[in-house]
Design a protein around this motif. Sequence first.
Motif, PDB file in Angstrom:
ATOM      1  N   VAL A   5      -3.248  -9.644   0.135  1.00  0.00           N
ATOM      2  CA  VAL A   5      -2.527  -8.949  -0.937  1.00  0.00           C
ATOM      3  C   VAL A   5      -3.151  -7.568  -1.101  1.00  0.00           C
ATOM      4  O   VAL A   5      -4.370  -7.404  -1.001  1.00  0.00           O
ATOM      5  N   GLU A   6      -2.310  -6.560  -1.355  1.00  0.00           N
ATOM      6  CA  GLU A   6      -2.813  -5.197  -1.528  1.00  0.00           C
ATOM      7  C   GLU A   6      -3.856  -5.145  -2.650  1.00  0.00           C
ATOM      8  O   GLU A   6      -3.851  -5.976  -3.547  1.00  0.00           O
ATOM      9  N   LEU A   7      -4.726  -4.143  -2.591  1.00  0.00           N
ATOM     10  CA  LEU A   7      -5.755  -3.972  -3.609  1.00  0.00           C
ATOM     11  C   LEU A   7      -5.107  -3.618  -4.950  1.00  0.00           C
ATOM     12  O   LEU A   7      -4.257  -2.739  -5.019  1.00  0.00           O
ATOM     13  N   TYR A  61      -3.473  -9.960 -11.448  1.00  0.00           N
ATOM     14  CA  TYR A  61      -2.485 -10.815 -10.777  1.00  0.00           C
ATOM     15  C   TYR A  61      -1.075 -10.448 -11.231  1.00  0.00           C
ATOM     16  O   TYR A  61      -0.357 -11.280 -11.778  1.00  0.00           O
ATOM     17  N   PRO A  62      -0.671  -9.184 -11.047  1.00  0.00           N
ATOM     18  CA  PRO A  62       0.611  -8.726 -11.603  1.00  0.00           C
ATOM     19  C   PRO A  62       1.812  -9.457 -11.006  1.00  0.00           C
ATOM     20  O   PRO A  62       2.872  -9.494 -11.610  1.00  0.00           O
ATOM     21  N   TYR A  63       1.612 -10.063  -9.852  1.00  0.00           N
ATOM     22  CA  TYR A  63       2.713 -10.732  -9.134  1.00  0.00           C
ATOM     23  C   TYR A  63       2.829 -12.207  -9.505  1.00  0.00           C
ATOM     24  O   TYR A  63       3.638 -12.921  -8.937  1.00  0.00           O
ATOM     25  N   LEU A  64       1.968 -12.697 -10.406  1.00  0.00           N
ATOM     26  CA  LEU A  64       2.025 -14.108 -10.802  1.00  0.00           C
ATOM     27  C   LEU A  64       2.599 -14.234 -12.191  1.00  0.00           C
ATOM     28  O   LEU A  64       2.232 -13.476 -13.092  1.00  0.00           O
ATOM     29  N   ASP A  65       3.478 -15.217 -12.362  1.00  0.00           N
ATOM     30  CA  ASP A  65       3.903 -15.572 -13.700  1.00  0.00           C
ATOM     31  C   ASP A  65       2.876 -16.586 -14.219  1.00  0.00           C
ATOM     32  O   ASP A  65       2.938 -17.761 -13.885  1.00  0.00           O
ATOM     33  N   THR A  66       1.899 -16.103 -14.982  1.00  0.00           N
ATOM     34  CA  THR A  66       0.789 -16.979 -15.376  1.00  0.00           C
ATOM     35  C   THR A  66       1.191 -17.973 -16.472  1.00  0.00           C
ATOM     36  O   THR A  66       0.418 -18.851 -16.826  1.00  0.00           O
ATOM     37  N   THR A  67       2.428 -17.830 -17.001  1.00  0.00           N
ATOM     38  CA  THR A  67       2.853 -18.783 -18.033  1.00  0.00           C
ATOM     39  C   THR A  67       3.345 -20.092 -17.425  1.00  0.00           C
ATOM     40  O   THR A  67       3.513 -21.080 -18.121  1.00  0.00           O
ATOM     41  N   MET A  80       6.037  -9.328 -15.180  1.00  0.00           N
ATOM     42  CA  MET A  80       5.645  -9.648 -13.805  1.00  0.00           C
ATOM     43  C   MET A  80       6.291  -8.679 -12.819  1.00  0.00           C
ATOM     44  O   MET A  80       7.449  -8.333 -12.973  1.00  0.00           O
ATOM     45  N   THR A  81       5.533  -8.243 -11.853  1.00  0.00           N
ATOM     46  CA  THR A  81       6.084  -7.395 -10.788  1.00  0.00           C
ATOM     47  C   THR A  81       5.849  -8.109  -9.451  1.00  0.00           C
ATOM     48  O   THR A  81       5.468  -9.260  -9.445  1.00  0.00           O
ATOM     49  N   THR A  82       6.065  -7.408  -8.367  1.00  0.00           N
ATOM     50  CA  THR A  82       5.684  -8.002  -7.092  1.00  0.00           C
ATOM     51  C   THR A  82       4.584  -7.142  -6.480  1.00  0.00           C
ATOM     52  O   THR A  82       4.335  -6.027  -6.926  1.00  0.00           O
ATOM     53  N   ALA A  83       3.901  -7.683  -5.503  1.00  0.00           N
ATOM     54  CA  ALA A  83       2.884  -6.912  -4.794  1.00  0.00           C
ATOM     55  C   ALA A  83       3.186  -7.018  -3.317  1.00  0.00           C
ATOM     56  O   ALA A  83       3.853  -7.950  -2.876  1.00  0.00           O
ATOM     57  N   ASN A  84       2.696  -6.062  -2.563  1.00  0.00           N
ATOM     58  CA  ASN A  84       2.824  -6.149  -1.114  1.00  0.00           C
ATOM     59  C   ASN A  84       1.634  -6.891  -0.530  1.00  0.00           C
ATOM     60  O   ASN A  84       0.529  -6.849  -1.065  1.00  0.00           O
ATOM     61  N   LEU A  85       1.914  -7.543   0.590  1.00  0.00           N
ATOM     62  CA  LEU A  85       0.838  -8.101   1.397  1.00  0.00           C
ATOM     63  C   LEU A  85       0.866  -7.315   2.691  1.00  0.00           C
ATOM     64  O   LEU A  85       1.925  -6.833   3.102  1.00  0.00           O
ATOM     65  N   PHE A  86      -0.298  -7.178   3.323  1.00  0.00           N
ATOM     66  CA  PHE A  86      -0.287  -6.535   4.636  1.00  0.00           C
ATOM     67  C   PHE A  86      -1.045  -7.390   5.635  1.00  0.00           C
ATOM     68  O   PHE A  86      -1.917  -8.177   5.255  1.00  0.00           O
ATOM     69  N   CYS A  87      -0.684  -7.244   6.892  1.00  0.00           N
ATOM     70  CA  CYS A  87      -1.366  -7.968   7.952  1.00  0.00           C
ATOM     71  C   CYS A  87      -2.620  -7.191   8.350  1.00  0.00           C
ATOM     72  O   CYS A  87      -2.544  -6.000   8.664  1.00  0.00           O
ATOM     73  N   ILE A  88      -3.763  -7.868   8.288  1.00  0.00           N
ATOM     74  CA  ILE A  88      -5.042  -7.215   8.595  1.00  0.00           C
ATOM     75  C   ILE A  88      -5.078  -6.736  10.043  1.00  0.00           C
ATOM     76  O   ILE A  88      -5.726  -5.750  10.370  1.00  0.00           O
ATOM     77  N   ASP A  89      -4.337  -7.427  10.926  1.00  0.00           N
ATOM     78  CA  ASP A  89      -4.376  -7.072  12.341  1.00  0.00           C
ATOM     79  C   ASP A  89      -3.391  -5.985  12.750  1.00  0.00           C
ATOM     80  O   ASP A  89      -3.741  -5.070  13.473  1.00  0.00           O
ATOM     81  N   CYS A  90      -2.123  -6.084  12.296  1.00  0.00           N
ATOM     82  CA  CYS A  90      -1.133  -5.116  12.790  1.00  0.00           C
ATOM     83  C   CYS A  90      -0.533  -4.241  11.694  1.00  0.00           C
ATOM     84  O   CYS A  90       0.234  -3.329  11.982  1.00  0.00           O
ATOM     85  N   GLY A  91      -0.885  -4.523  10.425  1.00  0.00           N
ATOM     86  CA  GLY A  91      -0.424  -3.651   9.355  1.00  0.00           C
ATOM     87  C   GLY A  91       0.960  -3.949   8.814  1.00  0.00           C
ATOM     88  O   GLY A  91       1.408  -3.322   7.847  1.00  0.00           O
ATOM     89  N   GLU A  92       1.660  -4.906   9.405  1.00  0.00           N
ATOM     90  CA  GLU A  92       2.992  -5.291   8.933  1.00  0.00           C
ATOM     91  C   GLU A  92       2.955  -5.623   7.424  1.00  0.00           C
ATOM     92  O   GLU A  92       1.985  -6.201   6.940  1.00  0.00           O
TER      93      GLU A  92
END
Length: 410
Positions: A33-35, A59-65, A1-13
């Motif tokens: 969530v990033e593409l 879904y690399p950021y989810l622990d599916t187990t 499992m890794t993490t992913a970035n999320l971005f704000c559609i409006d301001c890019g944060e």
Amino acid sequence: MTTANLFCIDCGEIFSSSELSIICDQCGGTLEVELIDKARISDQPILQGSILNRYKSFYPYLDTTVIEGLGEGFTPLVEVPALAQEHGIEHLYFKNETQNPTWSFKDRGTVTGVAHALTLNFSKIGTVSTGNMAVSVAAYGSRAGLDTYILVNDQIAQEKLLPIAIYKPDLVKVSGDYGQLYYKSLELGREHGIYFINSDVPFRVEGYKTLSFEICEQMNFEVPDYVIVPTSAGGNLRGIIKGFEEFLACGYIDRLPTFVCAQASGCAPIVEAAKSEKDRIERFNSPSTIAHAIENPLPPSGNAVLKKLKALNGQFVAVTDEEIIKAQAKIAEAGMFVQPASAVSYAAVSALRKEGILTHRDKVVCILTGSGLKYTAAFEKHQLDIMTSTLEALGDFISEHTRRKHDYRK
Ligand SMILES: *Cc1c(COP(=O)(O)O)cnc(C)c1O
Ligand SMILES: [Zn+2]
């Protein structure tokens, strides 16, 4: 499992999937969530797996187990040639989401939302909804053994309340402004450590990607020309678009379909904004439609949908209650019973055909979002004939009836 970035559609944060962020803390905008552009479909046999296993690398950021699902997804894509012919189009398909564990597509987003909650070690989840999402979150919360808070408005009909209550969540009827309840839930979530898996939470939207993955696989990776989605909050449409975009980025398909945002004309804030060429949606005044599941006057992802569909040359269509009921009857004729909100996608086919947007060569997929048994009040809107006979007279009755039917057909 890794993490992913999320971005704000409006301001890019930028935010990280390793923490719970539901809306942008800088501008209140919608997070995404990033593409995911390097993922593969697993080759595990379908009957032994779940959607989260099959599409795990998306879904690399989810622990599916951490989660046991309920068999969500893997729903049929049913071709309906008779209806296609009526509209003079080549291929028409219904993606039948009524076959999910709680009878709507919401389960796809609930399973990823709950998986994310478990990945982040939450023991409490919740949602604000009076319909399919409440039922779905109650079911998955119970399955996972989590404290599950379901906040509904106090006007809710028993018919809708009891199918939520059966899963024994912490169910609260709240009086007051229902629109404010969404924001209140976010506040309560922060205060009490409750992960509210509401309509457009990024990790709910992520779950809806699987709808597109399945459609592509079911069509042997030939992309349909149109995908029509009944739209309320906009989470489903956003997830469906992202699913196709990720398959494109990963090389599974070579183009995107045209996406259609379909709403009921009695509550069409996104369609209205598009038609009047506005950049932002406005609250829809006095909404009224039989398609209750999509009756959101100020959809939280409305601006995000508007922006995205404009960028992709998507279509916006509103259909009347009369057209919705007619579509519901037609879908039943094809053997599927859906709730009025779901019939909006098929009703949009006629509208798009009339406007000359759909051509006879097009391949069209309508998403049938939820089951007809969710809203039995709609029966009243249909002319439903029921005949009666005594047991003794039944033989004569059937002979007479078949004879008349036969004569009528001649
Ligand atoms: C939730 C729902 C929709 C709308 O989905 P959004 O993600 O809110 O746009 C459409 N149809 C049915 C049956 C639903 O339950
Ligand atoms: Zn922002």
